[in-house]
Scaffold this motif. Structure first.
Motif, PDB file in Angstrom:
ATOM      1  N   SER A 146      40.011  40.290  44.188  1.00  0.00           N
ATOM      2  CA  SER A 146      40.437  41.642  44.539  1.00  0.00           C
ATOM      3  C   SER A 146      41.003  42.321  43.307  1.00  0.00           C
ATOM      4  O   SER A 146      41.584  41.663  42.437  1.00  0.00           O
ATOM      5  N   THR A 147      40.792  43.616  43.216  1.00  0.00           N
ATOM      6  CA  THR A 147      41.310  44.370  42.082  1.00  0.00           C
ATOM      7  C   THR A 147      42.800  44.657  42.274  1.00  0.00           C
ATOM      8  O   THR A 147      43.343  44.505  43.367  1.00  0.00           O
ATOM      9  N   GLU A 180      44.469  49.491  35.870  1.00  0.00           N
ATOM     10  CA  GLU A 180      43.165  49.327  35.228  1.00  0.00           C
ATOM     11  C   GLU A 180      43.168  48.143  34.269  1.00  0.00           C
ATOM     12  O   GLU A 180      42.217  47.359  34.215  1.00  0.00           O
ATOM     13  N   CYS A 228      37.606  52.520  37.945  1.00  0.00           N
ATOM     14  CA  CYS A 228      37.570  51.059  38.052  1.00  0.00           C
ATOM     15  C   CYS A 228      38.764  50.497  38.816  1.00  0.00           C
ATOM     16  O   CYS A 228      38.789  49.307  39.142  1.00  0.00           O
ATOM     17  N   ASN A 229      39.798  51.319  39.089  1.00  0.00           N
ATOM     18  CA  ASN A 229      40.959  50.792  39.811  1.00  0.00           C
ATOM     19  C   ASN A 229      40.936  51.142  41.300  1.00  0.00           C
ATOM     20  O   ASN A 229      41.944  51.033  41.976  1.00  0.00           O
ATOM     21  N   THR A 282      43.271  44.931  36.359  1.00  0.00           N
ATOM     22  CA  THR A 282      41.965  44.662  36.973  1.00  0.00           C
ATOM     23  C   THR A 282      40.977  44.130  35.949  1.00  0.00           C
ATOM     24  O   THR A 282      40.234  43.177  36.224  1.00  0.00           O
ATOM     25  N   THR A 283      40.964  44.728  34.762  1.00  0.00           N
ATOM     26  CA  THR A 283      40.075  44.255  33.691  1.00  0.00           C
ATOM     27  C   THR A 283      40.394  42.816  33.320  1.00  0.00           C
ATOM     28  O   THR A 283      39.483  41.991  33.124  1.00  0.00           O
ATOM     29  N   LYS A 301      41.822  40.539  35.288  1.00  0.00           N
ATOM     30  CA  LYS A 301      41.446  39.665  36.401  1.00  0.00           C
ATOM     31  C   LYS A 301      39.941  39.422  36.416  1.00  0.00           C
ATOM     32  O   LYS A 301      39.485  38.304  36.663  1.00  0.00           O
ATOM     33  N   LEU A 302      39.159  40.484  36.153  1.00  0.00           N
ATOM     34  CA  LEU A 302      37.708  40.328  36.100  1.00  0.00           C
ATOM     35  C   LEU A 302      37.296  39.383  34.972  1.00  0.00           C
ATOM     36  O   LEU A 302      36.445  38.500  35.151  1.00  0.00           O
TER      37      LEU A 302
END
Length: 279
Positions: free
Chosen positions: A125-126, A140, A110-111, A143-144, A146-147
């Protein structure tokens, strides 16, 4: 047709290698023309060669490169997938062919770098490993976060669970039917094997079905689901695709574990044709 059906049954129980058929009548040869050198056409050519050996003349006719939608671009010494970039773990036959050709999987985490661009600016963006000083776990988590911040945790969970909805295609059932020798003369028959709701999904637009019936926010559809569909289906949007195709894109990409082939996904099709030796 019984011997051929038995061969199909055996094929789907092996590691991608079809068993040899008994010899044809003296002096007889099969002539087969295959339209397209994508994954389907390339695999078919290989399996026909497995089954009939030198008793079949195979011609593959294509107006594009081998691999079809599976293509790799090289940029500054690095290779990038362009087209069918990811493979779902539910794709049993693709994995069997990889094993046959000793190709290796590249797991997708996921990263990995991911960004959504609308033609004017980046919408999302991740987080990269570089941004977190090389700490993968931190990237990771970021990113989680931010999502979840942009799209909402519950909306992401609902998107992830689309593969479990009652109308989702059941690929396990389809593979089992093919293994037992099932054949289809009309798409409706195949859709009935995939699931009772699949035919209805072909009558709905993907964007309307995802928003109105599945309750997904428009931003999730536009910025997460639709970019995957554009990548998978030649740039077509949610408004141009029916709901079944859209759901297959989500099930095969967002809702399941995915991987790519080290060195390019097109290697599978290329290896199939190299061994099939069509003219």
């Amino acid at each position: 047709y019984e011997p051929l059906i038995d061969l199909v049954r055996q094929l789907f129980r092996c590691d991608g290698r079809a068993p040899r058929a008994s010899a044809l009548r003296s002096g007889r040869r099969l002539k087969v023309a295959i339209l397209g050198a994508g994954m389907g056409g390339s695999a078919l050519a290989l399996w026909l060669r497995d089954i009939f050996g030198d008793q079949v003349d195979i011609a593959v006719i294509s107006n594009g490169p081998v691999g079809g939608r599976c293509q790799t671009l090289e940029f500054e010494g690095c290779h990038y997938e362009a087209g069918a970039s990811i493979i779902s773990e539910v794709n049993i036959l693709f994995k069997a062919l990889m094993a046959r050709f000793s190709l290796k999987k590249m797991e997708l985490s996921c990263n990995r770098p991911l960004a959504v661009y609308n033609g004017t600016r980046f919408l999302f963006s991740t987080a990269s490993n570089a941004a977190t000083s090389g700490w993968r776990w931190a990237a990771e988590i970021l990113t989680t976060w931010k999502l979840s911040w942009r799209f909402g945790f519950l909306s992401l969970l609902r998107l992830k669970r689309l593969s479990k909805c009652s109308c989702a295609p059941n690929f396990t059932r389809l593979y089992a039917a093919l293994r037992d020798g099932a054949t289809y003369v009309h798409p409706r028959e195949l859709l009935s094997t995939l699931g009772h709701g699949c035919l209805c999904l072909t009558e709905r637009k993907a964007d309307q079905w995802l928003v109105r019936e599945m309750g997904l926010p428009g931003a999730v559809v536009r910025e997460l689901a639709e970019p995957g569909m554009r990548c998978n289906y030649g740039g077509q949007s949610c408004g141009a695709l029916h709901a079944l195709v859209g759901l297959v894109s989500i099930v095969g990409g967002i809702s399941s574990k995915c991987f790519a082939v080290v060195g390019g996904n097109s290697q599978v099709a290329e290896s199939c044709l190299a061994q099939a030796k069509p003219r």
